[in-house]
Design a protein around this motif. Structure first.
Motif, PDB file in Angstrom:
ATOM      1  N   ILE A 100     -36.817  25.943   5.875  1.00 16.39           N
ATOM      2  CA  ILE A 100     -37.916  25.687   4.935  1.00 16.39           C
ATOM      3  C   ILE A 100     -37.549  26.221   3.552  1.00 16.39           C
ATOM      4  O   ILE A 100     -37.691  25.520   2.542  1.00 16.39           O
ATOM      5  CB  ILE A 100     -39.226  26.316   5.458  1.00 16.39           C
ATOM      6  CG1 ILE A 100     -39.708  25.575   6.696  1.00 16.39           C
ATOM      7  CG2 ILE A 100     -40.293  26.304   4.365  1.00 16.39           C
ATOM      8  CD1 ILE A 100     -40.844  26.269   7.439  1.00 16.39           C
ATOM      9  N   GLU A 101     -37.044  27.450   3.511  1.00 22.30           N
ATOM     10  CA  GLU A 101     -36.644  28.045   2.229  1.00 22.30           C
ATOM     11  C   GLU A 101     -35.492  27.259   1.603  1.00 22.30           C
ATOM     12  O   GLU A 101     -35.470  27.039   0.391  1.00 22.30           O
ATOM     13  CB  GLU A 101     -36.248  29.521   2.414  1.00 22.30           C
ATOM     14  CG  GLU A 101     -37.399  30.449   2.692  1.00 22.30           C
ATOM     15  CD  GLU A 101     -38.391  30.505   1.547  1.00 22.30           C
ATOM     16  OE1 GLU A 101     -37.964  30.526   0.378  1.00 22.30           O
ATOM     17  OE2 GLU A 101     -39.592  30.514   1.826  1.00 22.30           O
ATOM     18  N   ASN A 102     -34.548  26.860   2.425  1.00 24.38           N
ATOM     19  CA  ASN A 102     -33.427  26.081   1.930  1.00 24.38           C
ATOM     20  C   ASN A 102     -33.912  24.749   1.354  1.00 24.38           C
ATOM     21  O   ASN A 102     -33.434  24.305   0.305  1.00 24.38           O
ATOM     22  CB  ASN A 102     -32.407  25.852   3.053  1.00 24.38           C
ATOM     23  CG  ASN A 102     -31.089  25.354   2.533  1.00 24.38           C
ATOM     24  OD1 ASN A 102     -30.739  25.639   1.399  1.00 24.38           O
ATOM     25  ND2 ASN A 102     -30.358  24.619   3.349  1.00 24.38           N
ATOM     26  N   ALA A 103     -34.866  24.106   2.042  1.00 26.53           N
ATOM     27  CA  ALA A 103     -35.425  22.849   1.534  1.00 26.53           C
ATOM     28  C   ALA A 103     -36.120  23.078   0.197  1.00 26.53           C
ATOM     29  O   ALA A 103     -35.974  22.272  -0.739  1.00 26.53           O
ATOM     30  CB  ALA A 103     -36.393  22.248   2.548  1.00 26.53           C
ATOM     31  N   LYS A 104     -36.866  24.182   0.093  1.00 20.47           N
ATOM     32  CA  LYS A 104     -37.534  24.505  -1.172  1.00 20.47           C
ATOM     33  C   LYS A 104     -36.514  24.731  -2.281  1.00 20.47           C
ATOM     34  O   LYS A 104     -36.673  24.243  -3.397  1.00 20.47           O
ATOM     35  CB  LYS A 104     -38.407  25.757  -1.008  1.00 20.47           C
ATOM     36  CG  LYS A 104     -39.671  25.552  -0.236  1.00 20.47           C
ATOM     37  CD  LYS A 104     -40.437  26.872  -0.140  1.00 20.47           C
ATOM     38  CE  LYS A 104     -41.678  26.759   0.701  1.00 20.47           C
ATOM     39  NZ  LYS A 104     -42.373  28.048   0.824  1.00 20.47           N
ATOM     40  N   VAL A 105     -35.457  25.490  -1.952  1.00 18.11           N
ATOM     41  CA  VAL A 105     -34.415  25.778  -2.944  1.00 18.11           C
ATOM     42  C   VAL A 105     -33.724  24.483  -3.372  1.00 18.11           C
ATOM     43  O   VAL A 105     -33.474  24.258  -4.570  1.00 18.11           O
ATOM     44  CB  VAL A 105     -33.406  26.808  -2.387  1.00 18.11           C
ATOM     45  CG1 VAL A 105     -32.158  26.888  -3.244  1.00 18.11           C
ATOM     46  CG2 VAL A 105     -34.056  28.178  -2.269  1.00 18.11           C
ATOM     47  N   MET A 106     -33.419  23.631  -2.416  1.00 14.53           N
ATOM     48  CA  MET A 106     -32.755  22.364  -2.744  1.00 14.53           C
ATOM     49  C   MET A 106     -33.656  21.498  -3.628  1.00 14.53           C
ATOM     50  O   MET A 106     -33.189  20.891  -4.599  1.00 14.53           O
ATOM     51  CB  MET A 106     -32.391  21.596  -1.457  1.00 14.53           C
ATOM     52  CG  MET A 106     -31.302  22.261  -0.645  1.00 14.53           C
ATOM     53  SD  MET A 106     -29.772  22.481  -1.570  1.00 14.53           S
ATOM     54  CE  MET A 106     -29.194  20.824  -1.614  1.00 14.53           C
ATOM     55  N   LYS A 107     -34.951  21.454  -3.295  1.00  8.77           N
ATOM     56  CA  LYS A 107     -35.900  20.669  -4.093  1.00  8.77           C
ATOM     57  C   LYS A 107     -35.982  21.248  -5.509  1.00  8.77           C
ATOM     58  O   LYS A 107     -35.977  20.513  -6.500  1.00  8.77           O
ATOM     59  CB  LYS A 107     -37.270  20.680  -3.420  1.00  8.77           C
ATOM     60  CG  LYS A 107     -38.236  19.690  -3.987  1.00  8.77           C
ATOM     61  CD  LYS A 107     -39.504  19.631  -3.156  1.00  8.77           C
ATOM     62  CE  LYS A 107     -40.414  18.550  -3.644  1.00  8.77           C
ATOM     63  NZ  LYS A 107     -41.635  18.465  -2.836  1.00  8.77           N
ATOM     64  N   ARG A 108     -36.049  22.578  -5.599  1.00  7.46           N
ATOM     65  CA  ARG A 108     -36.096  23.241  -6.900  1.00  7.46           C
ATOM     66  C   ARG A 108     -34.816  22.952  -7.695  1.00  7.46           C
ATOM     67  O   ARG A 108     -34.859  22.653  -8.884  1.00  7.46           O
ATOM     68  CB  ARG A 108     -36.265  24.752  -6.697  1.00  7.46           C
ATOM     69  CG  ARG A 108     -36.612  25.500  -7.955  1.00  7.46           C
ATOM     70  CD  ARG A 108     -36.904  26.973  -7.703  1.00  7.46           C
ATOM     71  NE  ARG A 108     -37.613  27.217  -6.465  1.00  7.46           N
ATOM     72  CZ  ARG A 108     -37.341  28.216  -5.626  1.00  7.46           C
ATOM     73  NH1 ARG A 108     -36.378  29.062  -5.899  1.00  7.46           N
ATOM     74  NH2 ARG A 108     -38.016  28.375  -4.518  1.00  7.46           N
ATOM     75  N   GLU A 109     -33.657  23.021  -7.014  1.00  9.91           N
ATOM     76  CA  GLU A 109     -32.394  22.724  -7.682  1.00  9.91           C
ATOM     77  C   GLU A 109     -32.346  21.279  -8.153  1.00  9.91           C
ATOM     78  O   GLU A 109     -31.865  21.001  -9.250  1.00  9.91           O
ATOM     79  CB  GLU A 109     -31.215  23.017  -6.754  1.00  9.91           C
ATOM     80  CG  GLU A 109     -30.929  24.484  -6.575  1.00  9.91           C
ATOM     81  CD  GLU A 109     -29.775  24.748  -5.616  1.00  9.91           C
ATOM     82  OE1 GLU A 109     -29.163  23.769  -5.125  1.00  9.91           O
ATOM     83  OE2 GLU A 109     -29.495  25.928  -5.364  1.00  9.91           O
ATOM     84  N   GLN A 110     -32.871  20.358  -7.344  1.00 10.41           N
ATOM     85  CA  GLN A 110     -32.912  18.950  -7.749  1.00 10.41           C
ATOM     86  C   GLN A 110     -33.792  18.775  -8.985  1.00 10.41           C
ATOM     87  O   GLN A 110     -33.433  18.027  -9.900  1.00 10.41           O
ATOM     88  CB  GLN A 110     -33.421  18.070  -6.609  1.00 10.41           C
ATOM     89  CG  GLN A 110     -32.434  17.893  -5.482  1.00 10.41           C
ATOM     90  CD  GLN A 110     -33.028  17.159  -4.296  1.00 10.41           C
ATOM     91  OE1 GLN A 110     -34.233  16.939  -4.225  1.00 10.41           O
ATOM     92  NE2 GLN A 110     -32.168  16.784  -3.352  1.00 10.41           N
ATOM     93  N   LYS A 111     -34.918  19.468  -9.017  1.00  9.13           N
ATOM     94  CA  LYS A 111     -35.789  19.397 -10.197  1.00  9.13           C
ATOM     95  C   LYS A 111     -35.077  19.959 -11.422  1.00  9.13           C
ATOM     96  O   LYS A 111     -35.157  19.389 -12.509  1.00  9.13           O
ATOM     97  CB  LYS A 111     -37.089  20.166  -9.949  1.00  9.13           C
ATOM     98  CG  LYS A 111     -38.065  19.473  -9.041  1.00  9.13           C
ATOM     99  CD  LYS A 111     -39.331  20.302  -8.878  1.00  9.13           C
ATOM    100  CE  LYS A 111     -40.320  19.664  -7.928  1.00  9.13           C
ATOM    101  NZ  LYS A 111     -41.523  20.486  -7.758  1.00  9.13           N
ATOM    102  N   ILE A 112     -34.386  21.081 -11.230  1.00 16.38           N
ATOM    103  CA  ILE A 112     -33.662  21.703 -12.351  1.00 16.38           C
ATOM    104  C   ILE A 112     -32.572  20.760 -12.851  1.00 16.38           C
ATOM    105  O   ILE A 112     -32.424  20.556 -14.056  1.00 16.38           O
ATOM    106  CB  ILE A 112     -33.068  23.066 -11.928  1.00 16.38           C
ATOM    107  CG1 ILE A 112     -34.190  24.094 -11.735  1.00 16.38           C
ATOM    108  CG2 ILE A 112     -32.069  23.566 -12.954  1.00 16.38           C
ATOM    109  CD1 ILE A 112     -33.738  25.392 -11.089  1.00 16.38           C
ATOM    110  N   VAL A 113     -31.820  20.167 -11.919  1.00 12.58           N
ATOM    111  CA  VAL A 113     -30.760  19.232 -12.312  1.00 12.58           C
ATOM    112  C   VAL A 113     -31.372  18.024 -13.013  1.00 12.58           C
ATOM    113  O   VAL A 113     -30.855  17.554 -14.036  1.00 12.58           O
ATOM    114  CB  VAL A 113     -29.927  18.812 -11.077  1.00 12.58           C
ATOM    115  CG1 VAL A 113     -29.027  17.637 -11.390  1.00 12.58           C
ATOM    116  CG2 VAL A 113     -29.113  19.990 -10.568  1.00 12.58           C
TER     117      VAL A 113
END
Length: 176
Positions: A60-73
């Motif tokens: 779940i945390e990894n999915a959140k981090v990946m989503k956040r990273e995608q938004k940042i990118v």
């Protein structure tokens, strides 16, 4: 007696020891065969549940981090595009402003050149007028000077004639 004691030892003492050893071995086998696996299963179940929970939480945390990273990118790409467009817009604006400034400078120079040309033309015309007036004045002065000289010569001649007549010399006045 010694033999009797040894036999008695072997008959009375060793079987209880063997029996005790058998009980101990059974206890060890039960402990190793059943108690330890039960404890391991019990504890590994807890650990397994904790591990599964940690794994789920990590996912779940990894999915959140990946989503956040995608938004940042995504925001970075949009920002980079906007920045590149802003630079291009500023370059185009700067070029157009330089062109306008160049045109304004050229127009101002043309207007100053026309004004300077008019001023120079006026000065040249005035110089020509003054030169013409000067020539005219010189001609008038020359005419007046000639008339004055003629008058002076005529007056000088008459004076000489009058003097000669007055003082009585007989000189031919036509030679003077």
């Amino acid at each position: 007696m010694l033999v009797h004691d040894i036999e008695q030892f072997h008959t009375k003492q060793i079987p209880p020891q063997e029996c005790l050893m058998g009980k101990n071995e059974q206890g060890v086998e039960f402990f190793v065969g059943e108690t330890i696996p039960a404890v391991i299963d019990c504890q590994s179940g807890i650990v397994s549940r904790k591990l599964q929970k940690a794994h789920d939480t990590f996912d779940i945390e990894n999915a959140k981090v990946m989503k956040r990273e995608q938004k940042i990118v995504s925001r970075f790409r949009k920002h980079a595009e906007r920045t590149a467009q802003a630079f291009e817009d500023e370059r185009a604006t700067r070029l157009s402003k330089f062109m306008l400034l160049g045109e304004e400078v050229a127009e101002t120079e043309r207007s100053y050149d026309r004004a300077e040309e008019k001023a120079v033309r006026a000065v040249v015309d005035e110089i020509v007028n003054i030169r013409d007036l000067l020539k005219e004045e010189n001609h008038i002065q020359e005419t007046e000077d000639h008339a004055l000289l003629d008058t002076m010569l005529y007056a000088q001649q008459r004076l000489q004639e009058a003097l000669l007549r007055s003082f009585g010399e007989d000189v031919d006045l036509s030679t003077l």
